[in-house]
Scaffold this active site. Structure first.
Site, short mmCIF file in Angstrom:
data_model
loop_
_atom_site.label_atom_id
_atom_site.label_comp_id
_atom_site.label_asym_id
_atom_site.label_seq_id
_atom_site.Cartn_x
_atom_site.Cartn_y
_atom_site.Cartn_z
N ARG A 256 0.85 -1.19 0.00
CA ARG A 256 0.00 0.00 0.00
C ARG A 256 0.89 1.24 0.00
NH1 ARG A 256 -2.80 0.91 5.30
NH2 ARG A 256 -1.33 2.65 5.44
N HIS A 260 -3.92 4.60 4.37
CA HIS A 260 -5.09 3.71 4.26
C HIS A 260 -6.20 4.42 3.48
CE1 HIS A 260 -8.53 1.24 5.27
NE2 HIS A 260 -9.09 2.27 5.88
N TYR A 269 2.93 5.36 11.80
CA TYR A 269 3.22 3.97 12.17
C TYR A 269 4.12 3.24 11.17
CZ TYR A 269 -0.82 3.58 8.99
OH TYR A 269 -1.67 3.70 7.93
#
Lengths: 362, 327
Positions: A256, A260, A269
């Site tokens: 990815r 998100h 993160y």
């Protein structure tokens, strides 16, 4: 003691990150036609993605889930499925949705808070985006049950992320697909992250594809950044399902490259070094290198396609931005086939309130 | 004249009728095939219609609901059985997030003509989790229909209507009265209307409103009260969502008094909604506060105490008298 079952999961890949073949290339990929189209579509998908993010960042679109990094997986899906097949997407399938008939502005409607995105006539019998995780896997099995019951040669294709494979719905779907040998293909876009939770702590199994083994169906891994491997895997799975040979799980390994959604900030993160490394192996560059190396694509084509794509995306964005807002009564009008008497008063009032300019933000 | 049959036989009769008359109808669920369902509601169907029409599923309620949605989107008409309503909860995400919204979120491009049947309610000395009445959870969800029969004839006619309806219907079968009373039911394929209450008894003194198994006690109470010259109108709500407000309000406007009888807990229940509806729209016709008879707001007790939990005829009669005595 005897061994009563042994399973294996194989990973397929044709191209390295530079687009150099690692093994014999399938015949169809030794000519430019399909792969060049695939490349064009991947570039288009990425352009749409950038535009959607730009619209969101400027307050002209709601939260948007990017498919950055999943272009090979989703474009191949859209190109290899037949029109009569049924796509049961999750929420990173804008490319396959467009390739199957949705207009680009209709994709934007959905993310722009307008149900008409899901009403796209071009979507046929395909399901709309699915936000509740993995629930769509079961719809795919239901579609496949109907197809099988009617003896049709069609296939239900559904996609989900790596996180979704932890959900009961996904496992229940695999289970019934295996028990009933349904004509369904499950594609897992394993992009390594479920918002902030990395693949390593999502599941203890070394592969997600092996969940298929527990359901008695075939599973495999492919390099999801490799369009050739992706097409080979999906074509085989579709052919098998169409021929009554049952379901498949394809775990497509990707990364990815985006947050998100636009509401997320992955820098909280995720190590930048990891992201940088992922960009090295991304799908568009890899296919471009392969096309380049074969003399099927050059800088002039790249520039002219890039211009064309930007114009297409710009036109779609303009159409999206020029769209009207649905009248408030549509909130009532599609709830049931016929409006129940009990809702008439609320519907009437909603119209009156709207006419008076009534709104929460007035 | 047809032979008298029980409610569970009427359910079976309706399922068979629709399986016979519409090739898109399929029955699915746990144990619905060879076993004919744990209550025998699907007995004999597999023999007559085969395994492609009457499908034993793996044991997974979420899957049963999700599968039905997918089938319905393809124009099939799945009639799925949840073995007991106490096991419907894993399926709620599918029901609420998908079945109830598919038409709305696709602006009618895809629809969800499915029926989800579930036996519910107490009174048969069943194990834990088999006796609750949670119809209000589903009645709260826009896009769903929640239908509850209270007699063999209404089970037959309403189930036909539910299966033919182009939208998802939750069809809750009060298992306490599955085999309590028999009634002749002609297998004539005639559906009863959804979204309509049934006025089972006319009266001028007070309106008794109930649904499901409690209709039985409500009718008994009305019968006894009549011998005391108290004449109650009895309404079976039947479709608890969406509500037939018109019938409820016009009856209460006529009688001026109302008692709602339900097996479910009182808090945030279908009775709460009906009571507030009457307060909002018939206040000036009311001569007394709306009375309510219900289960307690507690966890459904194990079966040794269930009869102390379930309302009875006496409870209803007393609440009626209190409501009538209100100045």
């Amino acid at each position: 003691m005897e061994t009563v079952y042994q399973g294996e999961i194989r990973l397929n890949r044709y191209l390295d990150k530079e687009g150099t073949p690692l093994q014999a290339i399938p015949q169809w990929a030794c000519e430019p036609g399909w792969l060049t189209d695939c490349y064009r579509n991947m570039v288009l998908a990425r352009a749409l993605d950038s535009k959607a993010i730009a619209l969101q960042r400027t307050g002209q679109m709601g939260t948007y889930a990017s498919l950055l990094g999943a272009e090979a997986i989703d474009v191949v899906c859209g190109m290899v499925m037949r029109q009569e097949d049924v796509l049961i997407p999750y929420y990173r399938n804008h490319a396959s949705q467009m390739l199957r008939g949705m207009k680009m502005e209709e994709v934007m409607y959905y993310w722009g808070g307008d149900e008409r995105g899901n009403a796209a006539a071009g979507a046929g019998e395909d399901f709309p985006n699915c936000v509740p995780i993995a629930t769509q896997s079961l719809h795919a099995c239901g579609v496949a049950t109907a197809i099988k019951a009617r003896g049709e040669k069609r296939v239900a294709v559904t996609m989900c992320g790596d996180g979704a494979t932890s959900k009961g719905d996904f496992l229940e779907a695999l289970n019934v697909a295996g028990a009933w040998q349904l004509p369904v293909v499950f594609i897992i876009n394993n992009n390594q992250w479920a918002i902030s939770v990395p693949r390593a702590i999502q599941c203890g199994a070394p592969t997600l594809a092996q969940k298929a083994i527990g359901a008695g169906i075939r599973g495999e891994q492919v390099d999801g950044n490799d369009a050739i491997a992706m097409r080979e895997a999906l074509q085989l799975a579709l052919d098998r399902a169409r021929d009554g040979k049952g379901p498949s799980v394809i775990e497509a390994l990707s990364y990815r490259l985006s947050d998100h959604t636009t509401a997320d900030d992955a820098t909280r993160y995720r190590e930048n070094a990891e992201l940088k490394q992922a960009w090295e192996v991304e799908p568009i560059k890899r296919l471009r290198n392969y096309l380049h190396n074969n003399g099927w694509w050059d800088e002039t084509q790249e520039q002219s396609w890039s211009q064309e794509v930007n114009q297409m995306v710009q036109r779609a964005a303009e159409n999206y931005l020029a769209s009207d807002t649905q009248p408030v009564e549509t909130t009532f009008d599609y709830l049931y086939a016929e409006l129940p008497d009990s809702l008439r008063e609320q519907r009437d009032w909603a119209q009156v309130r709207a006419m008076q300019g009534g709104s929460h933000d007035e | 004249m047809s032979d008298p049959i029980t409610m569970v036989e009427a359910v079976n009769l309706a399922l068979a009728h629709e399986l016979r008359s519409d090739s898109n109808v399929v029955v699915l669920g746990e144990d619905v095939g060879v076993n004919g369902g744990v209550f025998r509601a699907t007995a004999g169907l597999r023999e007559e219609f085969g395994i492609k029409r009457v499908m034993d599923t793996p044991l997974a309620e979420t899957m049963i609901a999700g599968l039905s949605i997918g089938m319905a989107s393809q124009g099939m008409k799945p009639v799925a059985e949840m073995q007991f309503m106490g096991f419907i909860f894993p399926a709620l995400e599918q029901i609420i997030c998908h079945a109830a919204r598919l038409r709305n979120r696709t602006r009618g491009r895809l629809t969800c003509p499915m029926v989800l049947r579930a036996p519910f309610g107490g009174g048969i000395r069943a194990p834990e989790h088999h006796s609750e009445s949670t119809e209000a959870l589903l009645a709260h969800i826009p896009g769903l229909r929640v239908v509850i029969p209270s007699s063999p004839a209404r089970a037959y006619g309403l189930l036909l209507a539910a299966i033919r309806n182009p939208d998802p219907v939750i069809f809750l079968e009060p298992k306490r009265i599955y085999r309590v009373a028999k009634q002749p039911v002609a297998d004539n394929g005639e559906a009863l209307p959804l979204d309509r209450c049934f006025t089972l008894r006319e009266g001028s003194d007070l309106t008794l409103i109930s649904w499901g198994a409690m209709v039985k006690e409500t009718l008994e109470a009305a019968e006894k009260l009549a011998t005391e010259d108290i004449h109650c109108e009895v309404i079976d709500v039947a479709t608890v969502s969406p509500l037939d407000k018109e019938t409820l309000l016009s009856s209460v406007s006529k009688t001026g008094r109302c008692v709602i009888v339900q097996e479910a807990p009182r808090h945030c229940s279908v009775g709460s909604e009906i009571s507030s509806l009457i307060s909002e729209q018939a206040l000036l016709d009311l001569q007394a506060p709306v009375g309510r008879v219900s289960g307690y707001d507690t966890v459904m007790p194990y079966y040794k105490l269930e009869n102390q939990y379930l309302p009875n005829v006496k409870d209803i009669m007393e609440t009626v008298k209190q409501t009538l005595e209100f100045a």
